[in-house]
Design a protein around this motif. Sequence first.
Motif, PDB file in Angstrom:
ATOM      1  N   ALA A 132      64.882  42.374  32.653  1.00 24.98           N
ATOM      2  CA  ALA A 132      63.916  41.627  33.451  1.00 24.98           C
ATOM      3  C   ALA A 132      63.058  42.613  34.220  1.00 24.98           C
ATOM      4  CB  ALA A 132      64.619  40.672  34.408  1.00 24.98           C
ATOM      5  N   PHE A 133      61.781  42.262  34.383  1.00 26.89           N
ATOM      6  CA  PHE A 133      60.845  43.096  35.128  1.00 26.89           C
ATOM      7  C   PHE A 133      60.626  42.499  36.515  1.00 26.89           C
ATOM      8  CE2 PHE A 133      60.093  44.052  30.739  1.00 26.89           C
ATOM      9  CZ  PHE A 133      59.738  45.394  30.705  1.00 26.89           C
ATOM     10  N   VAL A 134      60.630  43.366  37.520  1.00 24.79           N
ATOM     11  CA  VAL A 134      60.448  42.923  38.903  1.00 24.79           C
ATOM     12  C   VAL A 134      59.276  43.670  39.522  1.00 24.79           C
ATOM     13  CG1 VAL A 134      62.883  42.327  39.210  1.00 24.79           C
ATOM     14  CG2 VAL A 134      62.093  44.644  39.766  1.00 24.79           C
ATOM     15  N   ARG A 135      58.733  43.109  40.567  1.00 26.36           N
ATOM     16  CA  ARG A 135      57.625  43.754  41.270  1.00 26.36           C
ATOM     17  C   ARG A 135      58.152  44.917  42.118  1.00 26.36           C
ATOM     18  NH1 ARG A 135      53.083  41.128  40.480  1.00 26.36           N
ATOM     19  NH2 ARG A 135      53.050  38.868  40.152  1.00 26.36           N
ATOM     20  N   PRO A 136      57.504  46.073  42.073  1.00 30.96           N
ATOM     21  CA  PRO A 136      57.975  47.220  42.868  1.00 30.96           C
ATOM     22  C   PRO A 136      58.049  46.934  44.354  1.00 30.96           C
ATOM     23  CG  PRO A 136      56.347  47.916  41.245  1.00 30.96           C
ATOM     24  CD  PRO A 136      56.362  46.419  41.216  1.00 30.96           C
ATOM     25  N   LYS A 140      63.238  41.334  44.229  1.00 31.85           N
ATOM     26  CA  LYS A 140      63.840  40.042  43.929  1.00 31.85           C
ATOM     27  C   LYS A 140      62.882  39.119  43.173  1.00 31.85           C
ATOM     28  CE  LYS A 140      67.059  40.076  47.816  1.00 31.85           C
ATOM     29  NZ  LYS A 140      67.547  39.354  49.020  1.00 31.85           N
ATOM     30  N   LYS A 141      61.661  39.577  42.970  1.00 30.69           N
ATOM     31  CA  LYS A 141      60.642  38.775  42.301  1.00 30.69           C
ATOM     32  C   LYS A 141      60.573  39.152  40.829  1.00 30.69           C
ATOM     33  CE  LYS A 141      57.118  35.957  41.898  1.00 30.69           C
ATOM     34  NZ  LYS A 141      57.303  34.482  41.962  1.00 30.69           N
ATOM     35  N   ARG A 215      61.229  47.994  37.176  1.00 30.62           N
ATOM     36  CA  ARG A 215      59.985  47.801  37.912  1.00 30.62           C
ATOM     37  C   ARG A 215      58.826  47.708  36.925  1.00 30.62           C
ATOM     38  NH1 ARG A 215      63.365  50.742  41.121  1.00 30.62           N
ATOM     39  NH2 ARG A 215      63.241  50.454  43.388  1.00 30.62           N
ATOM     40  N   THR A 216      57.849  46.873  37.222  1.00 28.09           N
ATOM     41  CA  THR A 216      56.691  46.763  36.346  1.00 28.09           C
ATOM     42  C   THR A 216      55.930  48.080  36.313  1.00 28.09           C
ATOM     43  OG1 THR A 216      55.433  45.854  38.202  1.00 28.09           O
ATOM     44  CG2 THR A 216      56.388  44.285  36.646  1.00 28.09           C
ATOM     45  N   GLY A 217      55.212  48.278  35.230  1.00 31.58           N
ATOM     46  CA  GLY A 217      54.510  49.542  35.011  1.00 31.58           C
ATOM     47  C   GLY A 217      55.153  50.255  33.845  1.00 31.58           C
ATOM     48  N   GLY A 218      54.881  51.539  33.696  1.00 30.29           N
ATOM     49  CA  GLY A 218      55.467  52.306  32.600  1.00 30.29           C
ATOM     50  C   GLY A 218      54.399  52.912  31.722  1.00 30.29           C
ATOM     51  N   VAL A 219      54.757  54.011  31.078  1.00 28.26           N
ATOM     52  CA  VAL A 219      53.792  54.779  30.304  1.00 28.26           C
ATOM     53  C   VAL A 219      53.225  53.990  29.141  1.00 28.26           C
ATOM     54  CG1 VAL A 219      53.499  56.831  28.845  1.00 28.26           C
ATOM     55  CG2 VAL A 219      54.857  56.966  30.953  1.00 28.26           C
ATOM     56  N   SER A 220      54.076  53.249  28.423  1.00 29.83           N
ATOM     57  CA  SER A 220      53.629  52.621  27.184  1.00 29.83           C
ATOM     58  C   SER A 220      52.620  51.511  27.411  1.00 29.83           C
ATOM     59  CB  SER A 220      54.837  52.074  26.405  1.00 29.83           C
ATOM     60  OG  SER A 220      55.497  51.076  27.148  1.00 29.83           O
ATOM     61  N   ASN A 221      52.559  50.963  28.634  1.00 27.05           N
ATOM     62  CA  ASN A 221      51.636  49.863  28.909  1.00 27.05           C
ATOM     63  C   ASN A 221      50.604  50.223  29.973  1.00 27.05           C
ATOM     64  OD1 ASN A 221      52.729  47.717  27.180  1.00 27.05           O
ATOM     65  ND2 ASN A 221      54.551  47.960  28.448  1.00 27.05           N
ATOM     66  N   LYS A 222      50.410  51.516  30.206  1.00 29.46           N
ATOM     67  CA  LYS A 222      49.557  51.941  31.313  1.00 29.46           C
ATOM     68  C   LYS A 222      48.106  51.578  31.084  1.00 29.46           C
ATOM     69  CE  LYS A 222      50.616  55.789  33.233  1.00 29.46           C
ATOM     70  NZ  LYS A 222      50.831  57.234  33.501  1.00 29.46           N
ATOM     71  N   ASN A 223      47.579  51.777  29.870  1.00 26.14           N
ATOM     72  CA  ASN A 223      46.184  51.501  29.578  1.00 26.14           C
ATOM     73  C   ASN A 223      46.006  51.343  28.071  1.00 26.14           C
ATOM     74  OD1 ASN A 223      46.080  54.206  28.525  1.00 26.14           O
ATOM     75  ND2 ASN A 223      45.803  54.946  30.634  1.00 26.14           N
ATOM     76  N   LYS A 263      57.616  31.211  33.156  1.00 20.59           N
ATOM     77  CA  LYS A 263      58.906  30.762  33.690  1.00 20.59           C
ATOM     78  C   LYS A 263      60.019  31.727  33.312  1.00 20.59           C
ATOM     79  CE  LYS A 263      60.053  26.514  33.902  1.00 20.59           C
ATOM     80  NZ  LYS A 263      60.428  25.126  33.577  1.00 20.59           N
ATOM     81  N   PRO A 264      60.015  32.929  33.854  1.00 17.79           N
ATOM     82  CA  PRO A 264      61.109  33.882  33.554  1.00 17.79           C
ATOM     83  C   PRO A 264      62.460  33.248  33.839  1.00 17.79           C
ATOM     84  CG  PRO A 264      59.382  34.963  34.811  1.00 17.79           C
ATOM     85  CD  PRO A 264      59.065  33.486  34.829  1.00 17.79           C
ATOM     86  N   ARG A 265      63.396  33.438  32.889  1.00 20.55           N
ATOM     87  CA  ARG A 265      64.733  32.840  33.016  1.00 20.55           C
ATOM     88  C   ARG A 265      65.737  33.955  33.245  1.00 20.55           C
ATOM     89  NH1 ARG A 265      65.826  32.027  28.418  1.00 20.55           N
ATOM     90  NH2 ARG A 265      63.945  32.778  27.412  1.00 20.55           N
ATOM     91  N   VAL A 266      66.200  34.077  34.474  1.00 16.34           N
ATOM     92  CA  VAL A 266      67.155  35.127  34.790  1.00 16.34           C
ATOM     93  C   VAL A 266      68.283  34.529  35.611  1.00 16.34           C
ATOM     94  CG1 VAL A 266      67.482  37.338  35.901  1.00 16.34           C
ATOM     95  CG2 VAL A 266      65.315  36.847  34.796  1.00 16.34           C
ATOM     96  N   GLY A 267      69.507  34.824  35.195  1.00 12.90           N
ATOM     97  CA  GLY A 267      70.640  34.237  35.879  1.00 12.90           C
ATOM     98  C   GLY A 267      71.254  35.093  36.944  1.00 12.90           C
ATOM     99  N   ASN A 268      70.736  36.303  37.187  1.00 10.44           N
ATOM    100  CA  ASN A 268      71.318  37.197  38.159  1.00 10.44           C
ATOM    101  C   ASN A 268      70.316  37.491  39.254  1.00 10.44           C
ATOM    102  OD1 ASN A 268      73.611  37.630  36.417  1.00 10.44           O
ATOM    103  ND2 ASN A 268      72.252  38.873  35.166  1.00 10.44           N
ATOM    104  N   ASN A 269      70.804  37.834  40.427  1.00 13.70           N
ATOM    105  CA  ASN A 269      69.939  38.198  41.524  1.00 13.70           C
ATOM    106  C   ASN A 269      69.765  39.699  41.595  1.00 13.70           C
ATOM    107  OD1 ASN A 269      69.638  35.524  42.463  1.00 13.70           O
ATOM    108  ND2 ASN A 269      71.625  35.646  43.488  1.00 13.70           N
ATOM    109  N   ALA A 270      68.578  40.109  41.980  1.00 17.44           N
ATOM    110  CA  ALA A 270      68.322  41.534  42.147  1.00 17.44           C
ATOM    111  C   ALA A 270      68.995  42.020  43.417  1.00 17.44           C
ATOM    112  CB  ALA A 270      66.820  41.797  42.165  1.00 17.44           C
ATOM    113  N   LEU A 271      68.670  43.237  43.805  1.00 21.56           N
ATOM    114  CA  LEU A 271      69.334  43.850  44.966  1.00 21.56           C
ATOM    115  C   LEU A 271      69.388  42.923  46.169  1.00 21.56           C
ATOM    116  CD1 LEU A 271      67.894  47.470  44.887  1.00 21.56           C
ATOM    117  CD2 LEU A 271      70.156  46.731  44.203  1.00 21.56           C
TER     118      LEU A 271
END
Length: 271
Positions: A132-136, A140-141, A215-223, A263-271
Amino acid sequence: MLLDLLLRTADYRPLPMKVSIITATYNSAATLRDTLDTVKAQRYPNIEHIVVDGGSRDTTVDIIRSYPHVARYISEKDKGLYDSINKGIEMCTGDIVGILNSDDFFPHPNVIGNIVKAFDEKDVDAIYGDIAFVRPENLKKVVRHYSSKKFHPRKFAYGYMPAHPSFYVKRKFYQEFGLYKLDYKIAADYELLMRFLHSKHLRTAYLPEVIVYMRTGGVSNKNFLSRYVLNREIIKACRENGVNTNMFLVSLKYFFKVFEYIKPRVGNNAL
């Protein structure tokens, strides 16, 4: 006979499989503590955490040194991310190996235990699951859910692979089939998964849970240029592993990626 007697009288229990987790770092001070904290918090008793630093100039190495659970670390110049990962694999001694990047983290303390349980119950060579991808700015998002549930090796031709951060494999297959290829700038993980799962036909199982938060971002999707290089390397990986494809086919993944944001489906909570 003497050995049998000793084992019976000593209530002998074999050690559980050792899991080696490789983390590559470079100037990762801003995010590394989250990674280290969630490895340290794992309840599974036999984890070897190896950190390979590329010669950071910030406080990354000081942070690594402050975590006694880290089994081994080195800090030296390297040839990039995949070179660091290869060094970690060569250093590790576990039965199972997984990669946890320095800005990623586990969603709960039972991740590694669940992975080992799946290896035991399913009798396979490798396990993969979801990420799952979360906002930096808000860990928890969850903004995107990448599921590996419908993966099949024939989908490599369409630019689709199981989530690499969720991939755990028996170490002996790195020794037998090789490490990450350093002539790939972005898609060495794609090539390795294709080599292991398509060309070498490892027995795999899907674990239906989120294994890693990224965290969102990353080299492969930068531009656009990064996406172009990625797709060219995917085509190269397919060619090297005997799969026919083209730029149109591997680009289809961007159409299906849209649905991962709904509608991201995630069953666990982040930090």
